[in-house]
Write a protein that holds these residues in place. Structure first.
Motif, PDB file in Angstrom:
ATOM      1  N   ARG A 222       0.883  -1.191   0.000  1.00 40.77           N
ATOM      2  CA  ARG A 222       0.000   0.000   0.000  1.00 40.77           C
ATOM      3  C   ARG A 222       0.903   1.217   0.000  1.00 40.77           C
ATOM      4  O   ARG A 222       1.536   1.534   0.988  1.00 40.77           O
ATOM      5  N   ASP A 223       0.964   1.907  -1.147  1.00 29.78           N
ATOM      6  CA  ASP A 223       1.896   3.024  -1.299  1.00 29.78           C
ATOM      7  C   ASP A 223       1.410   3.911  -2.440  1.00 29.78           C
ATOM      8  O   ASP A 223       0.393   3.633  -3.097  1.00 29.78           O
ATOM      9  N   LEU A 224       2.144   4.994  -2.679  1.00 31.99           N
ATOM     10  CA  LEU A 224       1.850   5.873  -3.804  1.00 31.99           C
ATOM     11  C   LEU A 224       2.081   5.133  -5.116  1.00 31.99           C
ATOM     12  O   LEU A 224       2.968   4.261  -5.220  1.00 31.99           O
ATOM     13  N   SER A 225       1.311   5.479  -6.129  1.00 34.35           N
ATOM     14  CA  SER A 225       1.407   4.798  -7.424  1.00 34.35           C
ATOM     15  C   SER A 225       2.806   4.912  -8.012  1.00 34.35           C
ATOM     16  O   SER A 225       3.311   3.973  -8.641  1.00 34.35           O
ATOM     17  N   LEU A 226       3.439   6.057  -7.822  1.00 37.70           N
ATOM     18  CA  LEU A 226       4.782   6.252  -8.354  1.00 37.70           C
ATOM     19  C   LEU A 226       5.750   5.245  -7.745  1.00 37.70           C
ATOM     20  O   LEU A 226       6.551   4.612  -8.442  1.00 37.70           O
ATOM     21  N   ASN A 227       5.676   5.059  -6.411  1.00 39.40           N
ATOM     22  CA  ASN A 227       6.564   4.103  -5.750  1.00 39.40           C
ATOM     23  C   ASN A 227       6.223   2.662  -6.126  1.00 39.40           C
ATOM     24  O   ASN A 227       7.108   1.820  -6.289  1.00 39.40           O
ATOM     25  N   ILE A 228       4.940   2.368  -6.256  1.00 37.20           N
ATOM     26  CA  ILE A 228       4.539   1.001  -6.601  1.00 37.20           C
ATOM     27  C   ILE A 228       5.020   0.641  -8.006  1.00 37.20           C
ATOM     28  O   ILE A 228       5.465  -0.480  -8.246  1.00 37.20           O
ATOM     29  N   ASP A 229       4.915   1.602  -8.937  1.00 39.90           N
ATOM     30  CA  ASP A 229       5.433   1.319 -10.278  1.00 39.90           C
ATOM     31  C   ASP A 229       6.941   1.073 -10.254  1.00 39.90           C
ATOM     32  O   ASP A 229       7.459   0.226 -10.988  1.00 39.90           O
ATOM     33  N   TYR A 230       7.645   1.814  -9.408  1.00 42.32           N
ATOM     34  CA  TYR A 230       9.084   1.599  -9.282  1.00 42.32           C
ATOM     35  C   TYR A 230       9.367   0.206  -8.696  1.00 42.32           C
ATOM     36  O   TYR A 230      10.271  -0.502  -9.145  1.00 42.32           O
ATOM     37  N   MET A 231       8.572  -0.197  -7.686  1.00 43.18           N
ATOM     38  CA  MET A 231       8.730  -1.531  -7.108  1.00 43.18           C
ATOM     39  C   MET A 231       8.455  -2.613  -8.147  1.00 43.18           C
ATOM     40  O   MET A 231       9.109  -3.672  -8.160  1.00 43.18           O
ATOM     41  N   ASP A 232       7.477  -2.363  -9.018  1.00 42.36           N
ATOM     42  CA  ASP A 232       7.142  -3.337 -10.054  1.00 42.36           C
ATOM     43  C   ASP A 232       8.333  -3.575 -10.978  1.00 42.36           C
ATOM     44  O   ASP A 232       8.671  -4.716 -11.316  1.00 42.36           O
ATOM     45  N   HIS A 233       8.971  -2.489 -11.410  1.00 41.61           N
ATOM     46  CA  HIS A 233      10.165  -2.618 -12.260  1.00 41.61           C
ATOM     47  C   HIS A 233      11.289  -3.329 -11.504  1.00 41.61           C
ATOM     48  O   HIS A 233      12.028  -4.150 -12.075  1.00 41.61           O
ATOM     49  N   LEU A 234      11.427  -3.042 -10.214  1.00 40.97           N
ATOM     50  CA  LEU A 234      12.484  -3.639  -9.417  1.00 40.97           C
ATOM     51  C   LEU A 234      12.267  -5.145  -9.250  1.00 40.97           C
ATOM     52  O   LEU A 234      13.199  -5.946  -9.357  1.00 40.97           O
ATOM     53  N   LEU A 235      11.022  -5.551  -9.014  1.00 40.51           N
ATOM     54  CA  LEU A 235      10.730  -6.963  -8.805  1.00 40.51           C
ATOM     55  C   LEU A 235      10.939  -7.785 -10.067  1.00 40.51           C
ATOM     56  O   LEU A 235      11.267  -8.979  -9.999  1.00 40.51           O
ATOM     57  N   LYS A 236      10.756  -7.188 -11.232  1.00 39.25           N
ATOM     58  CA  LYS A 236      10.990  -7.917 -12.473  1.00 39.25           C
ATOM     59  C   LYS A 236      12.467  -8.306 -12.616  1.00 39.25           C
ATOM     60  O   LYS A 236      12.789  -9.274 -13.298  1.00 39.25           O
ATOM     61  N   SER A 237      13.339  -7.550 -11.985  1.00 41.40           N
ATOM     62  CA  SER A 237      14.771  -7.883 -12.024  1.00 41.40           C
ATOM     63  C   SER A 237      15.178  -8.841 -10.910  1.00 41.40           C
ATOM     64  O   SER A 237      16.150  -9.590 -11.049  1.00 41.40           O
ATOM     65  N   LEU A 238      14.415  -8.815  -9.804  1.00 38.72           N
ATOM     66  CA  LEU A 238      14.795  -9.631  -8.649  1.00 38.72           C
ATOM     67  C   LEU A 238      14.119 -11.001  -8.644  1.00 38.72           C
ATOM     68  O   LEU A 238      14.735 -11.997  -8.239  1.00 38.72           O
ATOM     69  N   ASP A 239      12.868 -11.061  -9.063  1.00 36.84           N
ATOM     70  CA  ASP A 239      12.129 -12.324  -9.007  1.00 36.84           C
ATOM     71  C   ASP A 239      12.369 -13.125 -10.284  1.00 36.84           C
ATOM     72  O   ASP A 239      11.509 -13.225 -11.157  1.00 36.84           O
ATOM     73  N   VAL A 240      13.556 -13.691 -10.400  1.00 30.75           N
ATOM     74  CA  VAL A 240      13.935 -14.465 -11.581  1.00 30.75           C
ATOM     75  C   VAL A 240      14.388 -15.853 -11.130  1.00 30.75           C
ATOM     76  O   VAL A 240      14.725 -16.074  -9.961  1.00 30.75           O
ATOM     77  N   ARG A 241      14.401 -16.784 -12.056  1.00 28.03           N
ATOM     78  CA  ARG A 241      14.858 -18.139 -11.765  1.00 28.03           C
ATOM     79  C   ARG A 241      16.363 -18.125 -11.494  1.00 28.03           C
ATOM     80  O   ARG A 241      17.141 -17.613 -12.291  1.00 28.03           O
ATOM     81  N   MET A 242      16.753 -18.710 -10.367  1.00 26.00           N
ATOM     82  CA  MET A 242      18.166 -18.757 -10.010  1.00 26.00           C
ATOM     83  C   MET A 242      18.834 -19.934 -10.710  1.00 26.00           C
ATOM     84  O   MET A 242      18.288 -21.042 -10.738  1.00 26.00           O
ATOM     85  N   PRO A 243      19.998 -19.713 -11.284  1.00 23.41           N
ATOM     86  CA  PRO A 243      20.714 -20.833 -11.911  1.00 23.41           C
ATOM     87  C   PRO A 243      21.180 -21.831 -10.861  1.00 23.41           C
ATOM     88  O   PRO A 243      21.414 -21.481  -9.703  1.00 23.41           O
ATOM     89  N   GLN A 244      21.303 -23.088 -11.271  1.00 32.07           N
ATOM     90  CA  GLN A 244      21.738 -24.156 -10.375  1.00 32.07           C
ATOM     91  C   GLN A 244      23.139 -24.631 -10.762  1.00 32.07           C
ATOM     92  O   GLN A 244      23.528 -24.550 -11.926  1.00 32.07           O
ATOM     93  N   VAL A 245      23.842 -25.121  -9.765  1.00 30.47           N
ATOM     94  CA  VAL A 245      25.212 -25.582  -9.965  1.00 30.47           C
ATOM     95  C   VAL A 245      25.324 -27.002  -9.435  1.00 30.47           C
ATOM     96  O   VAL A 245      24.894 -27.305  -8.316  1.00 30.47           O
ATOM     97  N   LEU A 246      25.903 -27.888 -10.253  1.00 29.62           N
ATOM     98  CA  LEU A 246      26.185 -29.266  -9.845  1.00 29.62           C
ATOM     99  C   LEU A 246      27.659 -29.359  -9.490  1.00 29.62           C
ATOM    100  O   LEU A 246      28.521 -29.025 -10.313  1.00 29.62           O
TER     101      LEU A 246
END
Length: 408
Positions: A118-142
């Protein structure tokens, strides 16, 4: 886009037309601005302009209301749910707490692994762009490890045992020459002998020199000769013994473990050895109370690692390898000792590259001699009064590590 000392309302109107935005500008928005923009996304330009003048916007359906921060009311706050597919909501919350406004509230829905903002639309849009970079599939290592142990041993012993008995009778009495008897206080004629060297030859007489090779395992070779004289006046036993052992061995352990980037993984396999313990506790009567318990000693092969994938594709590893095993040939009060080998390291390798984490070479060798003083120094004959042993042991431990990025 070029503006010099332009009214902020005119600038916002131009930006809205360029971005096809329905925009309403509050009466409280005033001032002038100068800017020069080229190859900049429209929404990024709008965000920069608003922050420069202390403004924000509120989203109403398909419209944007631009207003000053001082004009913001609780009803202007927007609520949006961000479901997360790969990242942890607890980890993302720590990041969003640093970019939200003062009046904003962020809560976690653990059931859906989602964030409710629950925040200002400007901040929420910024969070949306930020989450697209953070919420990604993590590579795995064997991570594959090969632990190779190579050992060899050599031992040789040469020993001798001889003895017997000679007796003669004359006018001065009976004279007996014999090796030490095997039973303390045994009587031969009128003379008492105590056990000295131990061991009995084939003639039944004790050995005078008892220095055999170590044939306790039943392996080796021995040659015995017994000499005797009629009447039992003279008997002689001689036994030569020799033992030689040679061994070579190789042990290969190959643990594998897979984990995601920047997460620790651990794998182990082994046995737990229970050890009975006794603890004493003083009581009020001045005595002590014994409490029985069981303590577990672990002997296992363990691989622990935390991989980090760099931007250039190389892999940084913080790795620990430990191998411990019980040695039942060396026991203390029936409890085997634990032989441990371990290696800790931090290194950077290429994807699929095999490296040697550690190589440990141990070698022990020695010679020993058991002998009768002085007599053993006589040339040739001295071999009847001594035993010689020689040993040589060698062991080498090598650890190979191969990290591989798992391709989707």
């Amino acid at each position: 886009m070029e503006f010099r000392d332009a009214e902020i309302k005119d600038v916002l109107r131009a930006v809205g037309q360029a971005a096809n935005l329905n925009m309403i500008v509050s009466d409280g928005v005033s001032g002038k601005v100068s800017l020069s923009l080229k190859d900049v996304a429209i929404l990024d330009a709008l965000d920069s302009i608003l922050k420069t003048k202390g403004l924000t916007y509120v989203r109403d359906a398909n419209m944007l209301r631009v207003l000053a921060l001082a004009e913001v009311r609780d009803s202007d706050m927007e609520i949006r749910v961000f479901p997360l597919g790969h990242a942890s909501s607890q980890d993302i919350l720590l990041i969003l707490d640093k970019v939200k406004s003062e009046k904003a509230r962020i809560s976690i829905d653990s059931r859906m692994n989602a964030l409710v903002v629950r925040d200002l639309s400007l901040n929420i849009d910024y969070m949306d762009h930020l989450l697209k970079s953070l919420d990604v599939r993590m590579p795995q290592v064997l991570i594959e490890a090969k632990i190779v142990e190579v050992s060899s041993n050599y031992a040789r012993e040469l020993g001798v045992q001889w003895g017997g008995r000679s007796s003669s009778t004359s006018g001065n009495g009976t004279t007996v020459v014999s090796g030490g008897t095997t039973a303390p206080g045994a009587v031969v004629g009128s003379t008492s002998f105590n056990a000295l060297t131990g061991g009995v030859g084939s003639s039944g007489n004790a050995y005078a020199v008892n220095l055999p090779a170590n044939l306790g395992s039943g392996s080796g070779a021995a040659l015995g000769i017994s000499f005797g004289k009629l009447g039992g006046k003279l008997a002689l036993d001689l036994q030569l013994s020799a033992m030689q052992t040679t061994g070579n061995g190789k042990i290969l352990s190959s643990p594998k473990v897979m984990t995601v980037n920047n997460k620790e993984a651990k794998i182990s396999s082994g046995i737990d050895i229970p050890v009975r313990t006794v603890s004493a506790t003083a009581n009020t009567t001045g005595g002590s109370l014994n409490t029985l318990g069981v303590q577990i000693i672990s002997a296992s092969l363990m691989l622990s690692t935390t991989p980090t994938i760099a931007q250039d594709g190389r892999i940084s590893l913080a790795i620990k390898v430990e191998k411990s095993e019980p040695d039942f040939t060396n026991q203390v009060d029936g409890i085997p000792t634990i032989t441990k080998r371990s290696a800790n390291s931090e290194l950077v390798v290429h994807d699929g590259e095999t490296i040697v984490l550690g190589g440990i070479l141990t070698k022990s060798e020695g010679e020993s001699e058991s002998a009768v003083p002085l007599l053993s120094k006589i040339p040739i004959i001295g071999w009847l009064f001594k035993k010689k042993s020689k040993f040589e042991n060698q062991a080498e431990l090598m650890i190979f590590i191969t990290p591989t990025i798992v391709k989707e």
